[in-house]
Write a protein that holds these residues in place. Structure first.
Motif, mmCIF file in Angstrom:
data_model
loop_
_atom_site.group_PDB
_atom_site.id
_atom_site.type_symbol
_atom_site.label_atom_id
_atom_site.label_comp_id
_atom_site.label_asym_id
_atom_site.label_seq_id
_atom_site.Cartn_x
_atom_site.Cartn_y
_atom_site.Cartn_z
ATOM 1 N N LEU A 1 0.875 -1.136 -0.007
ATOM 2 C CA LEU A 1 -0.066 0.006 0.037
ATOM 3 C C LEU A 1 0.792 1.306 0.048
ATOM 4 O O LEU A 1 1.937 1.066 0.694
ATOM 5 C CB LEU A 1 -0.799 0.011 1.181
ATOM 6 C CG LEU A 1 -1.789 -1.052 1.289
ATOM 7 C CD1 LEU A 1 -2.814 -0.847 2.479
ATOM 8 C CD2 LEU A 1 -2.702 -1.312 0.171
ATOM 9 N N THR A 2 0.442 2.319 -0.799
ATOM 10 C CA THR A 2 1.067 3.478 -0.724
ATOM 11 C C THR A 2 0.307 4.456 0.049
ATOM 12 O O THR A 2 0.975 5.704 0.378
ATOM 13 C CB THR A 2 1.072 4.050 -2.339
ATOM 14 O OG1 THR A 2 -0.074 4.156 -2.799
ATOM 15 C CG2 THR A 2 2.242 3.011 -3.077
ATOM 16 N N ASN A 3 -0.882 4.206 0.228
ATOM 17 C CA ASN A 3 -1.655 5.361 1.160
ATOM 18 C C ASN A 3 -1.875 4.483 2.568
ATOM 19 O O ASN A 3 -1.987 3.250 2.635
ATOM 20 C CB ASN A 3 -3.209 5.383 0.369
ATOM 21 C CG ASN A 3 -2.770 6.105 -0.984
ATOM 22 O OD1 ASN A 3 -2.484 7.292 -1.056
ATOM 23 N ND2 ASN A 3 -3.187 5.286 -2.036
ATOM 24 N N ARG A 4 -2.105 5.379 3.417
ATOM 25 C CA ARG A 4 -2.521 4.889 4.688
ATOM 26 C C ARG A 4 -3.777 4.323 4.829
ATOM 27 O O ARG A 4 -4.798 4.725 4.309
ATOM 28 C CB ARG A 4 -2.507 6.055 5.863
ATOM 29 C CG ARG A 4 -2.505 5.475 7.373
ATOM 30 C CD ARG A 4 -1.660 6.720 8.028
ATOM 31 N NE ARG A 4 -1.935 6.276 9.474
ATOM 32 C CZ ARG A 4 -0.990 5.552 10.173
ATOM 33 N NH1 ARG A 4 0.007 4.723 9.479
ATOM 34 N NH2 ARG A 4 -1.074 5.487 11.409
ATOM 35 N N LEU A 5 -3.855 2.879 5.338
ATOM 36 C CA LEU A 5 -4.918 2.253 5.506
ATOM 37 C C LEU A 5 -5.649 2.465 6.826
ATOM 38 O O LEU A 5 -5.165 2.059 7.959
ATOM 39 C CB LEU A 5 -4.811 0.712 5.210
ATOM 40 C CG LEU A 5 -6.111 -0.162 5.541
ATOM 41 C CD1 LEU A 5 -7.241 0.158 4.331
ATOM 42 C CD2 LEU A 5 -5.699 -1.723 5.552
ATOM 43 N N PRO A 6 -6.850 2.974 7.172
ATOM 44 C CA PRO A 6 -7.593 3.414 8.317
ATOM 45 C C PRO A 6 -7.888 2.126 9.182
ATOM 46 O O PRO A 6 -7.659 1.836 10.261
ATOM 47 C CB PRO A 6 -8.794 3.899 7.869
ATOM 48 C CG PRO A 6 -8.634 4.839 6.810
ATOM 49 C CD PRO A 6 -7.722 3.719 5.802
#
Length: 311
Positions: free
Chosen positions: A209-214
């Protein structure tokens, strides 16, 4: 890209993303409704074709196991290679010993009896086919497996091969992960993985993942199985998926696949100070403790998903 991405588990080779969504989405909505978030539940299922609906997608990969090359042409144990035999014995032993070690487990007495029938010489034999066959045959006496509906080879060999293939076949491993990533983007707030799908979801969250995962939510997960799963995970040694803000792991106490429901001691490495790992909640799924839809319908699953969607 989807706000919620679902990743199914083993033995779903005859299902598609569409057919799985038809059973998983109402169960997911039910768990969220049971947790007290009726509006969100409606946006996931009852009004999922309306404006303002929440996009939920299934990352399906079962079709990758429908070819002779992926599944093998022989359903007997004779077709298992040495690595699969090792995994088969380890998994069968885990199931038996876990049930035998808990006096309150519904299969306790049968597991103790079957372990007593095993030839003590098998331990000295090491991983040999006859020893594995005896261990698997003993494990399949547990009512939990419902052998009246499934043959031993169907129940054990195919799921075992799927686990083995994912952990050892790099091309297959990468293709399965790519199917998850096809639905993941900046909008994604939740990834839910069940059974083998929890292993896939964890590795995607930990490495891809390149974006933060909530929220990463794992249910009926074998991630705590040291000899079969944990020691083979990527990254190695396993660590907390650093891009994940909150990780919730949920297990039914009678789910033999979720051999170690408390993952907190196993995935603390490199956990960010603001990241949360919650593992230890217990749900009761009745006669089918490993059923994915039964997990999804529980408030313990619906509540963290709803909290994440509302944040």
């Amino acid at each position: 890209m989807a706000e919620i991405v679902l990743v199914h588990g083993m033995a779903q080779e005859q299902e598609t993303a569409d057919s799985l969504e038809q059973t998983w989405l109402p169960a997911l909505a039910g768990g969220i409704r049971t947790a007290g978030y009726g509006d969100l539940a409606d946006r996931i299922w009852r009004n999922h074709h309306s404006e303002g609906s929440i996009d939920v997608r299934m990352a399906a990969y079962g079709d990758l196991f429908t070819t002779p090359d992926a599944q093998g042409s022989d359903d007997g144990l004779d077709a298992l290679d040495p690595e699969e035999l090792t995994l088969a014995e380890s998994l069968a032993a885990e199931w038996l010993n876990r049930a035998a070690g808990r006096a309150d487990h519904p299969d306790h007495e049968i597991a103790v009896r079957e372990l007593g029938f095993l030839d003590p010489a098998h331990e000295a034999m090491g991983i040999k086919e006859e020893a594995v066959r005896s261990m698997i045959n003993a494990a399949t006496q547990l009512p939990w497996f419902g052998l009246r509906a499934m043959a031993v080879a169907e129940l054990l060999k195919r799921p075992l091969r799927q686990v083995t293939a994912y952990m050892t076949d790099r091309a297959l491993h990468d293709e399965i992960q790519s199917r998850v990533l096809a639905h993941v983007g900046p909008e994604t707030k939740v990834i839910v993985g069940h059974s083998l799908g929890s292993v896939v979801a964890y590795e995607v969250a930990a490495q891809q993942l390149t974006n933060r995962l909530p929220l990463l939510l794992t249910i009926g997960s074998p991630l705590g199985l040291r000899s079969i799963i944990y020691d083979r995970l990527q990254p190695r040694p396993p660590e907390y998926p650093s891009g994940t803000r909150r990780w919730v792991n949920i297990a039914d106490r009678n789910d033999l696949v979720a051999a170690e429901p408390n993952l907190t001691g196993l995935f603390e490495r490199n956990r960010p100070a603001d990241a949360i790992l919650e593992s230890g909640w217990t749900v009761k799924n009745g006669a089918k403790p490993h059923q994915g839809e039964y997990y999804l319908g529980k408030r313990e699953v619906g509540k963290p998903i709803a909290e994440t969607l509302n944040s």
